[in-house]
Scaffold this active site. Structure first.
Site, PDB file in Angstrom:
ATOM      1  N   PRO A  11       0.795  -1.228   0.000  1.00 26.15           N
ATOM      2  CA  PRO A  11       0.000   0.000   0.000  1.00 26.15           C
ATOM      3  C   PRO A  11       0.831   1.283   0.000  1.00 26.15           C
ATOM      4  O   PRO A  11       1.857   1.357   0.676  1.00 26.15           O
ATOM      5  CB  PRO A  11      -0.811  -0.109   1.296  1.00 26.15           C
ATOM      6  CG  PRO A  11      -0.073  -1.080   2.143  1.00 26.15           C
ATOM      7  CD  PRO A  11       0.568  -2.045   1.195  1.00 26.15           C
ATOM      8  N   ASN A  12       0.356   2.223  -0.765  1.00 24.40           N
ATOM      9  CA  ASN A  12       0.902   3.588  -0.871  1.00 24.40           C
ATOM     10  C   ASN A  12       2.206   3.670  -1.663  1.00 24.40           C
ATOM     11  O   ASN A  12       2.702   4.764  -1.922  1.00 24.40           O
ATOM     12  CB  ASN A  12       1.098   4.220   0.529  1.00 24.40           C
ATOM     13  CG  ASN A  12      -0.208   4.299   1.287  1.00 24.40           C
ATOM     14  OD1 ASN A  12      -1.202   4.805   0.757  1.00 24.40           O
ATOM     15  ND2 ASN A  12      -0.242   3.781   2.501  1.00 24.40           N
ATOM     16  N   ARG A  19       5.392  10.841  -2.590  1.00 29.48           N
ATOM     17  CA  ARG A  19       5.056  10.569  -1.188  1.00 29.48           C
ATOM     18  C   ARG A  19       6.251  10.842  -0.274  1.00 29.48           C
ATOM     19  O   ARG A  19       7.294  10.194  -0.398  1.00 29.48           O
ATOM     20  CB  ARG A  19       4.666   9.088  -1.076  1.00 29.48           C
ATOM     21  CG  ARG A  19       4.428   8.608   0.326  1.00 29.48           C
ATOM     22  CD  ARG A  19       4.374   7.085   0.378  1.00 29.48           C
ATOM     23  NE  ARG A  19       4.080   6.646   1.716  1.00 29.48           N
ATOM     24  CZ  ARG A  19       4.244   5.403   2.156  1.00 29.48           C
ATOM     25  NH1 ARG A  19       4.689   4.473   1.344  1.00 29.48           N
ATOM     26  NH2 ARG A  19       3.959   5.083   3.390  1.00 29.48           N
ATOM     27  N   TYR A  24      11.296   8.949   1.504  1.00 32.95           N
ATOM     28  CA  TYR A  24      11.317   7.856   0.525  1.00 32.95           C
ATOM     29  C   TYR A  24      12.017   8.204  -0.787  1.00 32.95           C
ATOM     30  O   TYR A  24      12.150   7.350  -1.659  1.00 32.95           O
ATOM     31  CB  TYR A  24       9.880   7.405   0.237  1.00 32.95           C
ATOM     32  CG  TYR A  24       9.182   6.815   1.444  1.00 32.95           C
ATOM     33  CD1 TYR A  24       9.677   5.663   2.053  1.00 32.95           C
ATOM     34  CD2 TYR A  24       8.038   7.397   1.977  1.00 32.95           C
ATOM     35  CE1 TYR A  24       9.048   5.110   3.166  1.00 32.95           C
ATOM     36  CE2 TYR A  24       7.396   6.858   3.087  1.00 32.95           C
ATOM     37  CZ  TYR A  24       7.905   5.717   3.669  1.00 32.95           C
ATOM     38  OH  TYR A  24       7.284   5.168   4.769  1.00 32.95           O
ATOM     39  N   ASN A  76       8.023  -5.621  -0.763  1.00 33.43           N
ATOM     40  CA  ASN A  76       7.939  -4.502   0.168  1.00 33.43           C
ATOM     41  C   ASN A  76       6.480  -4.435   0.592  1.00 33.43           C
ATOM     42  O   ASN A  76       5.651  -3.898  -0.144  1.00 33.43           O
ATOM     43  CB  ASN A  76       8.372  -3.187  -0.492  1.00 33.43           C
ATOM     44  CG  ASN A  76       8.311  -2.034   0.503  1.00 33.43           C
ATOM     45  OD1 ASN A  76       7.782  -2.172   1.610  1.00 33.43           O
ATOM     46  ND2 ASN A  76       8.847  -0.888   0.108  1.00 33.43           N
ATOM     47  N   ALA A  79       2.998  -0.848   4.956  1.00 39.38           N
ATOM     48  CA  ALA A  79       2.504  -0.894   6.339  1.00 39.38           C
ATOM     49  C   ALA A  79       2.005  -2.275   6.738  1.00 39.38           C
ATOM     50  O   ALA A  79       1.975  -2.602   7.929  1.00 39.38           O
ATOM     51  CB  ALA A  79       1.401   0.143   6.509  1.00 39.38           C
ATOM     52  N   GLU A 100      12.248  -9.584   2.210  1.00 35.10           N
ATOM     53  CA  GLU A 100      11.525  -8.360   2.586  1.00 35.10           C
ATOM     54  C   GLU A 100      12.420  -7.153   2.329  1.00 35.10           C
ATOM     55  O   GLU A 100      13.584  -7.165   2.744  1.00 35.10           O
ATOM     56  CB  GLU A 100      11.168  -8.444   4.072  1.00 35.10           C
ATOM     57  CG  GLU A 100      10.419  -7.233   4.592  1.00 35.10           C
ATOM     58  CD  GLU A 100      10.208  -7.299   6.110  1.00 35.10           C
ATOM     59  OE1 GLU A 100      10.077  -8.416   6.662  1.00 35.10           O
ATOM     60  OE2 GLU A 100      10.187  -6.233   6.732  1.00 35.10           O
ATOM     61  N   HIS A 102      12.662  -2.690   2.221  1.00 36.05           N
ATOM     62  CA  HIS A 102      12.078  -1.393   2.571  1.00 36.05           C
ATOM     63  C   HIS A 102      12.997  -0.282   2.103  1.00 36.05           C
ATOM     64  O   HIS A 102      14.226  -0.399   2.226  1.00 36.05           O
ATOM     65  CB  HIS A 102      11.905  -1.260   4.085  1.00 36.05           C
ATOM     66  CG  HIS A 102      10.978  -2.262   4.661  1.00 36.05           C
ATOM     67  ND1 HIS A 102       9.612  -2.135   4.587  1.00 36.05           N
ATOM     68  CD2 HIS A 102      11.217  -3.434   5.290  1.00 36.05           C
ATOM     69  CE1 HIS A 102       9.045  -3.181   5.157  1.00 36.05           C
ATOM     70  NE2 HIS A 102       9.998  -3.992   5.590  1.00 36.05           N
ATOM     71  N   ARG A 109      12.656   4.094  12.966  1.00 33.34           N
ATOM     72  CA  ARG A 109      11.493   4.988  12.944  1.00 33.34           C
ATOM     73  C   ARG A 109      10.607   4.759  14.177  1.00 33.34           C
ATOM     74  O   ARG A 109      11.123   4.405  15.232  1.00 33.34           O
ATOM     75  CB  ARG A 109      10.751   4.791  11.615  1.00 33.34           C
ATOM     76  CG  ARG A 109      11.635   5.145  10.401  1.00 33.34           C
ATOM     77  CD  ARG A 109      10.936   4.892   9.093  1.00 33.34           C
ATOM     78  NE  ARG A 109       9.733   5.707   8.969  1.00 33.34           N
ATOM     79  CZ  ARG A 109       8.817   5.535   8.009  1.00 33.34           C
ATOM     80  NH1 ARG A 109       8.994   4.590   7.104  1.00 33.34           N
ATOM     81  NH2 ARG A 109       7.754   6.305   7.952  1.00 33.34           N
TER      82      ARG A 109
HETATM   83  C1  DQA Z   1       8.080   1.044   4.003  1.00 29.32           C
HETATM   84  C2  DQA Z   1       8.173   1.131   5.531  1.00 29.32           C
HETATM   85  C3  DQA Z   1       6.809   0.915   6.160  1.00 29.32           C
HETATM   86  O1  DQA Z   1       6.896   1.051   7.575  1.00 29.32           O
HETATM   87  C4  DQA Z   1       5.824   1.940   5.633  1.00 29.32           C
HETATM   88  O2  DQA Z   1       4.537   1.678   6.160  1.00 29.32           O
HETATM   89  C5  DQA Z   1       5.787   2.003   4.149  1.00 29.32           C
HETATM   90  C6  DQA Z   1       7.063   1.995   3.437  1.00 29.32           C
HETATM   91  C7  DQA Z   1       9.440   1.342   3.321  1.00 29.32           C
HETATM   92  O3  DQA Z   1       9.623   0.919   2.189  1.00 29.32           O
HETATM   93  O4  DQA Z   1      10.277   2.028   3.908  1.00 29.32           O
HETATM   94  O5  DQA Z   1       4.742   2.135   3.537  1.00 29.32           O
HETATM   95  O6  DQA Z   1       7.731  -0.297   3.660  1.00 29.32           O
END
Ligand code: DQA
Length: 164
Positions: A11-12, A19, A24, A76, A79, A100, A102, A109
């Protein structure tokens, strides 16, 4: 064998580039996908990259990955990393090595980001390198698929911890 890798983003992440750029960066997800195709191609691998905001899509894609001929997954989960038992179960059920990744370093964080559920089913994790985290995760997965890991690491990742 040509390694086939599925790259999933949650998501996102479709908003990357716009964003929270301070966190990021300015690279878009399309640019990240393009780079992974290049890097994967140079390694002799086939890469397919998808994004969804919906937990169920990610669960379904993980569940179908082996049947669809993929040998491993880079994900990735956004959240959902921190909340989704369904994604943890799907990653385990896939029977595939899952990495995984990120962009940011969740451990540095907010406290709620320090817990990864999905990570319990993963071979490894790359975090904090921006878009490069995806590439490094892909390269590590390809080494694993080619049995190019040092034997002691390979032996350990054959039996990932299932602890509480
Ligand atoms: C994220 C880290 C997550 O905590 C966050 O919710 C994201 C982006 C990252 O790529 O740094 O949406 O996965």
């Amino acid at each position: 064998m040509t390694p086939r890798v599925l790259v999933l983003s949650g998501p996102n992440l479709q908003l990357l580039g716009a964003r929270e750029p301070a966190l990021y960066g300015s690279t878009t997800l399309a640019e990240i996908h393009g780079r992974l195709l290049e890097v994967g191609g140079a390694e002799g691998a086939e890469i397919e990259a998808r994004q969804s905001n919906h937990e169920g899509d990610l669960v379904t894609w993980l569940g179908e990955a082996a049947r669809d001929g993929f040998h491993g997954v880079v994900i990735n989960p956004g959240a959902y990393t921190h909340t989704s038992v369904a994604l943890l179960d799907a990653a385990r059920a896939s029977g595939l090595p899952v990495i995984e990744v990120h962009l940011s370093n969740p451990d540095a964080r907010e406290p709620f980001r320090r817990r990864t559920l999905v990570g319990r089913a993963c071979l490894g994790r790359v975090a904090g390198f921006g878009p490069l985290s995806y590439e490094l995760g892909l390269l590590g997965l390809l080494r694993h698929l080619r049995r190019e890991m040092p034997p002691e690491i390979a032996a350990r990742v054959e039996q990932p911890a299932r602890g509480a």
